[in-house]
Design an enzyme around this catalytic site. Sequence first.
Site, mmCIF file in Angstrom:
data_model
loop_
_atom_site.group_PDB
_atom_site.id
_atom_site.type_symbol
_atom_site.label_atom_id
_atom_site.label_comp_id
_atom_site.label_asym_id
_atom_site.label_seq_id
_atom_site.Cartn_x
_atom_site.Cartn_y
_atom_site.Cartn_z
ATOM 1 N N SER A 1 -14.838 -7.696 78.076
ATOM 2 C CA SER A 1 -13.403 -7.513 77.844
ATOM 3 C C SER A 1 -12.610 -8.263 78.904
ATOM 4 O O SER A 1 -12.729 -7.983 80.100
ATOM 5 C CB SER A 1 -13.052 -6.024 77.893
ATOM 6 O OG SER A 1 -11.643 -5.894 77.916
ATOM 7 N N HIS B 1 -13.999 -9.982 74.059
ATOM 8 C CA HIS B 1 -13.162 -8.860 73.602
ATOM 9 C C HIS B 1 -11.760 -9.010 74.190
ATOM 10 O O HIS B 1 -11.593 -9.100 75.409
ATOM 11 C CB HIS B 1 -13.810 -7.551 74.059
ATOM 12 C CG HIS B 1 -13.154 -6.313 73.572
ATOM 13 N ND1 HIS B 1 -13.387 -5.779 72.316
ATOM 14 C CD2 HIS B 1 -12.272 -5.474 74.166
ATOM 15 C CE1 HIS B 1 -12.690 -4.668 72.174
ATOM 16 N NE2 HIS B 1 -11.990 -4.458 73.288
ATOM 17 N N ASP C 1 -8.080 -7.356 74.426
ATOM 18 C CA ASP C 1 -7.326 -6.109 74.251
ATOM 19 C C ASP C 1 -5.832 -6.387 74.140
ATOM 20 O O ASP C 1 -5.187 -6.777 75.111
ATOM 21 C CB ASP C 1 -7.581 -5.177 75.436
ATOM 22 C CG ASP C 1 -8.975 -4.577 75.403
ATOM 23 O OD1 ASP C 1 -9.333 -3.974 74.375
ATOM 24 O OD2 ASP C 1 -9.701 -4.727 76.405
ATOM 25 N N MET D 1 -2.252 -4.804 73.699
ATOM 26 C CA MET D 1 -1.561 -3.510 73.871
ATOM 27 C C MET D 1 -0.054 -3.737 73.843
ATOM 28 O O MET D 1 0.440 -4.700 74.425
ATOM 29 C CB MET D 1 -1.947 -2.887 75.213
ATOM 30 C CG MET D 1 -3.448 -2.715 75.412
ATOM 31 S SD MET D 1 -3.794 -1.798 76.923
ATOM 32 C CE MET D 1 -5.580 -2.007 77.031
ATOM 33 N N HIS E 1 -9.006 -6.507 69.747
ATOM 34 C CA HIS E 1 -8.841 -5.057 69.623
ATOM 35 C C HIS E 1 -7.356 -4.748 69.742
ATOM 36 O O HIS E 1 -6.788 -4.828 70.830
ATOM 37 C CB HIS E 1 -9.664 -4.383 70.739
ATOM 38 C CG HIS E 1 -9.511 -2.895 70.807
ATOM 39 N ND1 HIS E 1 -9.928 -2.169 71.911
ATOM 40 C CD2 HIS E 1 -9.005 -1.995 69.924
ATOM 41 C CE1 HIS E 1 -9.667 -0.887 71.700
ATOM 42 N NE2 HIS E 1 -9.115 -0.754 70.518
ATOM 43 N N MET F 1 -4.420 -2.503 70.037
ATOM 44 C CA MET F 1 -3.927 -1.166 70.371
ATOM 45 C C MET F 1 -2.412 -1.218 70.241
ATOM 46 O O MET F 1 -1.671 -1.188 71.217
ATOM 47 C CB MET F 1 -4.376 -0.780 71.781
ATOM 48 C CG MET F 1 -5.854 -0.399 71.824
ATOM 49 S SD MET F 1 -6.549 -0.524 73.469
ATOM 50 C CE MET F 1 -6.900 -2.282 73.506
ATOM 51 N N MET G 1 -14.039 4.606 70.352
ATOM 52 C CA MET G 1 -13.547 4.544 71.730
ATOM 53 C C MET G 1 -14.260 5.607 72.565
ATOM 54 O O MET G 1 -14.312 6.775 72.184
ATOM 55 C CB MET G 1 -12.036 4.792 71.785
ATOM 56 C CG MET G 1 -11.170 3.678 71.199
ATOM 57 S SD MET G 1 -11.446 2.046 71.912
ATOM 58 C CE MET G 1 -11.078 2.330 73.645
ATOM 59 N N GLY H 1 -6.178 2.178 76.632
ATOM 60 C CA GLY H 1 -5.006 1.833 77.442
ATOM 61 C C GLY H 1 -5.322 1.117 78.738
ATOM 62 O O GLY H 1 -4.549 0.273 79.179
ATOM 63 N N PHE H 2 -6.474 1.440 79.311
ATOM 64 C CA PHE H 2 -6.787 0.865 80.623
ATOM 65 C C PHE H 2 -8.279 0.602 80.766
ATOM 66 O O PHE H 2 -9.096 1.317 80.201
ATOM 67 C CB PHE H 2 -6.340 1.827 81.741
ATOM 68 C CG PHE H 2 -4.891 2.168 81.664
ATOM 69 C CD1 PHE H 2 -3.925 1.336 82.217
ATOM 70 C CD2 PHE H 2 -4.474 3.310 80.991
ATOM 71 C CE1 PHE H 2 -2.574 1.632 82.107
ATOM 72 C CE2 PHE H 2 -3.123 3.624 80.872
ATOM 73 C CZ PHE H 2 -2.168 2.785 81.440
ATOM 74 N N GLY I 1 -11.688 0.274 83.328
ATOM 75 C CA GLY I 1 -12.176 0.967 84.517
ATOM 76 C C GLY I 1 -12.187 2.481 84.454
ATOM 77 O O GLY I 1 -12.359 3.144 85.469
ATOM 78 N N ASP J 1 -16.533 1.154 73.211
ATOM 79 C CA ASP J 1 -15.606 0.491 74.127
ATOM 80 C C ASP J 1 -15.029 1.525 75.086
ATOM 81 O O ASP J 1 -14.405 2.495 74.640
ATOM 82 C CB ASP J 1 -14.490 -0.171 73.302
ATOM 83 C CG ASP J 1 -13.460 -0.903 74.142
ATOM 84 O OD1 ASP J 1 -13.684 -1.103 75.358
ATOM 85 O OD2 ASP J 1 -12.421 -1.287 73.572
ATOM 86 N N GLY J 2 -15.253 1.281 76.387
ATOM 87 C CA GLY J 2 -14.692 2.157 77.403
ATOM 88 C C GLY J 2 -15.766 2.767 78.280
ATOM 89 O O GLY J 2 -16.575 3.567 77.802
ATOM 90 N N GLY J 3 -15.796 2.343 79.533
ATOM 91 C CA GLY J 3 -16.759 2.917 80.475
ATOM 92 C C GLY J 3 -18.201 2.525 80.226
ATOM 93 O O GLY J 3 -19.124 3.176 80.722
ATOM 94 N N GLY K 1 -15.848 -4.250 80.242
ATOM 95 C CA GLY K 1 -14.822 -4.955 81.015
ATOM 96 C C GLY K 1 -15.188 -5.001 82.480
ATOM 97 O O GLY K 1 -15.697 -6.003 82.985
ATOM 98 N N SER K 2 -14.970 -3.884 83.175
ATOM 99 C CA SER K 2 -15.228 -3.865 84.615
ATOM 100 C C SER K 2 -16.697 -4.102 84.938
ATOM 101 O O SER K 2 -17.016 -4.708 85.964
ATOM 102 C CB SER K 2 -14.727 -2.553 85.227
ATOM 103 O OG SER K 2 -15.083 -1.450 84.432
HETATM 104 C C1 DX5 Z 1 -9.435 0.074 77.018
HETATM 105 C C2 DX5 Z 1 -9.859 -1.206 76.381
HETATM 106 C C3 DX5 Z 1 -11.201 -1.646 76.811
HETATM 107 C C4 DX5 Z 1 -11.323 -1.943 78.294
HETATM 108 C C5 DX5 Z 1 -12.710 -1.534 78.695
HETATM 109 O O1 DX5 Z 1 -8.432 0.667 76.288
HETATM 110 O O2 DX5 Z 1 -9.892 -1.099 74.976
HETATM 111 O O3 DX5 Z 1 -11.656 -2.770 76.063
HETATM 112 O O4 DX5 Z 1 -11.128 -3.286 78.607
HETATM 113 O O5 DX5 Z 1 -12.828 -1.641 80.073
HETATM 114 P P1 DX5 Z 1 -14.035 -0.944 80.854
HETATM 115 O O6 DX5 Z 1 -15.282 -1.542 80.312
HETATM 116 O O7 DX5 Z 1 -13.783 -1.311 82.276
HETATM 117 O O8 DX5 Z 1 -13.937 0.528 80.581
HETATM 118 ZN ZN ZN Z 2 -10.906 -2.741 73.869
#
Ligand code: DX5
Ligand code: ZN
Length: 227
Positions: free
Chosen positions: A7, A30, A32, A34, A63, A65, A134, A139-140, A142, A172-174, A194-195
């Site tokens: 991401s 990916h 994002d 928003m 993606h 949002m 999800m 939204g964020f 990390g 997606d997420g964590g 992402g992170s």
């Molecule tokens: C969050 C995004 C994710 C985000 C994942 O709302 O949809 O794609 O970038 O980031 P990590 O992998 O760091 O949770």
């Molecule tokens: Zn995403």
Amino acid sequence: MAQINPSILSADFARLAEEAKAVEGADWLHVDVMDNHFVPNLTLGVPIVEALSKATDTPLDCHLMIEDADRWAPSYVEAGAGSVTFHAEAAAAPVRLAREIRAKGARASMALKPATPIEPYEDLLPELDMLLIMTVEPGFGGQAFLDIMLPKIRRTRELISKHGLELWLQVDGGVSATTIERCAEAGADVFVAGSAVYGAADPAAAVRDLRALADVATAAAPWACDH
Ligand code: DX5
Ligand code: ZN
């Protein structure tokens, strides 16, 4: 084989083309989007997707949002996205929208926030190429992975098998080296990170390591025994 989609939310936005090249072994990039309404954060839109699609050979997994997905999602196909994900919570007519995305030439995908169940969408699954579960509140980047989503991943994998669908199941997420095996074991086959990718010293190596972990966990998973 597991697909790993880094991401770019966790990348350096001032160097997006280089950051895309840093993960060239990835399956998809990916992206994002928003709008500060559907989620409390604002990122990027159509012009950046268009520029990014020219700057990399890696296909874009957008993606969205955003509110009013019915109105905006088709523009992302035109901007060059190979896959467009809208949120079930933001689409007034998900079947019509999925058909429009496919007709324009991209893969159609639908996302579910953590509190949105999969069951009401069982009959819609043949209209989709991918379902995104999800594993954080969107939204964020990390945020910590929500283990409470694992039963939903399992139930979705069961529905895919029950109907014999060629539907990809994305999380997606964590998602990281400590959580990806749990996701794969539960039934996911496309992993956004992402992170865990852009926070690593070598993002390309992080992609390879995550894929290897997911592949081993998938091979041992009951749902994949016939693959
Ligand atoms: C969050 C995004 C994710 C985000 C994942 O709302 O949809 O794609 O970038 O980031 P990590 O992998 O760091 O949770
Ligand atoms: Zn995403």
